[in-house]
Scaffold this motif. Structure first.
Motif, mmCIF file in Angstrom:
data_model
loop_
_atom_site.group_PDB
_atom_site.id
_atom_site.type_symbol
_atom_site.label_atom_id
_atom_site.label_comp_id
_atom_site.label_asym_id
_atom_site.label_seq_id
_atom_site.Cartn_x
_atom_site.Cartn_y
_atom_site.Cartn_z
ATOM 1 N N ASP A 170 43.585 34.630 31.612
ATOM 2 C CA ASP A 170 43.168 34.162 30.289
ATOM 3 C C ASP A 170 43.314 35.255 29.238
ATOM 4 O OD1 ASP A 170 42.619 31.677 31.228
ATOM 5 O OD2 ASP A 170 40.449 31.762 30.928
ATOM 6 N N VAL A 171 42.920 36.477 29.584
ATOM 7 C CA VAL A 171 43.027 37.576 28.624
ATOM 8 C C VAL A 171 44.497 37.883 28.348
ATOM 9 C CG1 VAL A 171 42.595 40.037 28.258
ATOM 10 C CG2 VAL A 171 40.781 38.572 29.154
ATOM 11 N N ALA A 172 45.321 37.921 29.383
ATOM 12 C CA ALA A 172 46.749 38.168 29.187
ATOM 13 C C ALA A 172 47.370 37.091 28.301
ATOM 14 C CB ALA A 172 47.463 38.224 30.531
ATOM 15 N N ALA A 173 47.010 35.831 28.543
ATOM 16 C CA ALA A 173 47.561 34.733 27.749
ATOM 17 C C ALA A 173 47.197 34.880 26.281
ATOM 18 C CB ALA A 173 47.071 33.397 28.292
ATOM 19 N N GLN A 174 45.949 35.263 26.007
ATOM 20 C CA GLN A 174 45.524 35.416 24.619
ATOM 21 C C GLN A 174 46.173 36.629 23.944
ATOM 22 O OE1 GLN A 174 41.177 34.472 23.883
ATOM 23 N NE2 GLN A 174 41.210 34.332 26.126
ATOM 24 N N ILE A 175 46.427 37.682 24.707
ATOM 25 C CA ILE A 175 47.155 38.830 24.149
ATOM 26 C C ILE A 175 48.568 38.412 23.772
ATOM 27 C CG2 ILE A 175 48.216 41.043 24.731
ATOM 28 C CD1 ILE A 175 45.707 41.674 26.391
ATOM 29 N N PHE A 176 49.267 37.763 24.690
ATOM 30 C CA PHE A 176 50.664 37.419 24.452
ATOM 31 C C PHE A 176 50.828 36.255 23.478
ATOM 32 C CE2 PHE A 176 51.257 40.104 28.147
ATOM 33 C CZ PHE A 176 52.443 40.761 27.842
ATOM 34 N N ASP A 177 49.750 35.541 23.202
ATOM 35 C CA ASP A 177 49.788 34.467 22.199
ATOM 36 C C ASP A 177 49.313 34.964 20.832
ATOM 37 O OD1 ASP A 177 50.335 31.947 21.276
ATOM 38 O OD2 ASP A 177 48.446 31.065 21.960
ATOM 39 N N GLY A 178 49.007 36.248 20.744
ATOM 40 C CA GLY A 178 48.601 36.813 19.466
ATOM 41 C C GLY A 178 47.177 36.522 19.053
ATOM 42 N N LYS A 179 46.353 36.075 19.987
ATOM 43 C CA LYS A 179 44.962 35.728 19.664
ATOM 44 C C LYS A 179 44.010 36.893 19.893
ATOM 45 C CE LYS A 179 45.727 30.808 20.467
ATOM 46 N NZ LYS A 179 45.509 29.661 21.377
ATOM 47 N N ILE A 180 44.386 37.829 20.728
ATOM 48 C CA ILE A 180 43.665 39.103 20.870
ATOM 49 C C ILE A 180 44.572 40.158 20.260
ATOM 50 C CG2 ILE A 180 42.806 40.836 22.485
ATOM 51 C CD1 ILE A 180 42.058 38.609 24.396
ATOM 52 N N THR A 181 44.089 40.857 19.260
ATOM 53 C CA THR A 181 44.979 41.686 18.445
ATOM 54 C C THR A 181 44.691 43.190 18.484
ATOM 55 O OG1 THR A 181 43.577 41.308 16.510
ATOM 56 C CG2 THR A 181 45.416 39.777 16.862
#
Length: 377
Positions: A161-172
């Motif tokens: 989940d964290v990796a997905a949000q990083i690569f989707d630009g949601k964790i910046t």
């Protein structure tokens, strides 16, 4: 064992254009500017009786470039009359060239598609070109590293989940609470996260997005594809994204383990739910051994379980297939393909690949691969 790297292998030329030498052709002259692979890596040598003389041309996956260079060098050391040319143009291009009859086999990070795309089915098109079914033979296990460059951070764990949000630009930013929550005791800076992705169509992209979709379905909304669907800055090929991260504090990408090693990038541990797993040859082997065969007979396409929670199994990986004709129109081409691939699949050759960032084929799969290679005619 001496490890060969790109740039150290002056005798192995990666051809920019390859002469017509496909399934339907008996012309195996090398393309302009090509040269034979030579040198020894310490891997097992092909028996003299199995050597071919002449040129073998292949094209495709850049993920297996370093691996095929290693195997080609040790093969040519044992078989000085043989030339092996490989053009790492990308999986999609390699398949197109194989179907067009321009190369003797293709390297692809995904098996031939059996569903239509743009009105055509890859597997059917390949069979037409060969005049026989085309087989997908797994040869190179290429772990996909989540590679990063963050000053002061030597250890990093990511969940799907964290990796997905990083690569989707949601964790910046790197000190985001969601990253901190899975990295207790690690001092994370406020550095901005810079995502690099493959700008060219890539089997690595397809396999990484398969992982995100399977392991983080609620955080990753995109369907798996060879083209990157989300945020970031595009760079061409594995070398491009690796260099982007290497030169950028806060950079992160998905790339084959061999490229992460070559560029001295940090590699994240992955926790699918069974504990944080470090990327090693052993941890990748556990995941590959659990794969199910998805093809029939000697068509050895594999179905990987990206969402596995098996302890000690590293879940983000790709298998590069060598796509071959089951029965070549030209017997001499069949002999060349069989000879080189037999050497490539040999356990000693496979073991030599681990030092440059690949995982050897598990013995259970290696046996099936040797059987399939022996059946090529």
């Amino acid at each position: 064992m001496k490890t060969l790297r790109l740039g150290q292998m002056a005798s192995l030329a990666l051809v920019g254009s390859i002469a017509l030498a496909g399934c339907g052709s008996d012309n195996n002259a090398s393309g302009g500017g090509s040269a034979s692979a030579s040198g020894s890596t310490g891997a097992s040598s092909a028996p003299a009786a199995d050597c071919f003389e002449g040129t073998l041309n292949a094209e495709g996956s850049s993920a297996q470039k370093n691996a095929i260079e290693e195997a080609a060098a040790s093969y040519s050391a044992a078989c000085p009359g043989a030339t092996v040319n490989y053009n790492p143009s990308g999986s999609g291009t390699g398949i197109k060239q194989f179907i067009a009859g321009q190369v003797d086999f293709a390297g692809s990070d995904s098996a031939l598609k059996t569903e239509p795309k743009d009105g055509k089915v890859e597997a059917d098109e390949a069979a037409k070109a060969c005049g026989s079914p085309a087989w997908n033979i797994p040869m190179v296990t290429g772990p996909i590293a989540i590679a990063y460059n963050v000053k002061g951070v030597d250890s990093l764990t990511l969940t799907p989940d964290v990796a997905a949000q990083i690569f989707d630009g949601k964790i910046t930013t790197w000190n985001d609470p969601k990253i901190a929550a899975v990295n207790s005791g690690v001092t994370l800076p406020s550095t901005a996260i810079k995502v690099f992705f493959r700008s060219d169509e890539s089997g690595t992209t397809e396999n990484f997005t398969k992982y995100l979709k399977a392991a983080a379905p609620n955080a990753w909304s995109y369907d798996p594809a060879k083209s990157w669907p989300a945020a970031g800055e595009g760079k061409e090929k594995s070398a491009g994204v690796s260099e982007g991260v290497k030169s950028t504090d806060g950079g992160i990408t998905y790339v084959e383990w061999s490229y992460a090693k070559d560029n001295n990038l940090g590699v994240a541990k992955v926790d699918n739910g069974g504990g944080a797993v470090e990327l090693t040859g052993e941890s990748v082997g556990k995941a590959v051994e659990a794969a199910k065969q998805d093809g029939q007979g000697n068509d050895l396409r594999l179905k990987l379980d990206y969402a596995t929670k098996q302890a000690g199994a590293y879940p983000i990986l790709l298998v590069t297939y060598e796509i071959v004709c089951s029965k070549y129109k030209d017997g001499a081409t069949a002999t060349k393909v069989k000879s080189f691939l037999k050497h490539f699949a040999d356990p000693a050759t496979q073991k030599s690949l681990e030092d440059i960032g690949y995982a050897p084929l598990p013995s259970s799969i290696e046996e099936k691969v040797q059987t399939a290679i022996a059946a090529i005619s």
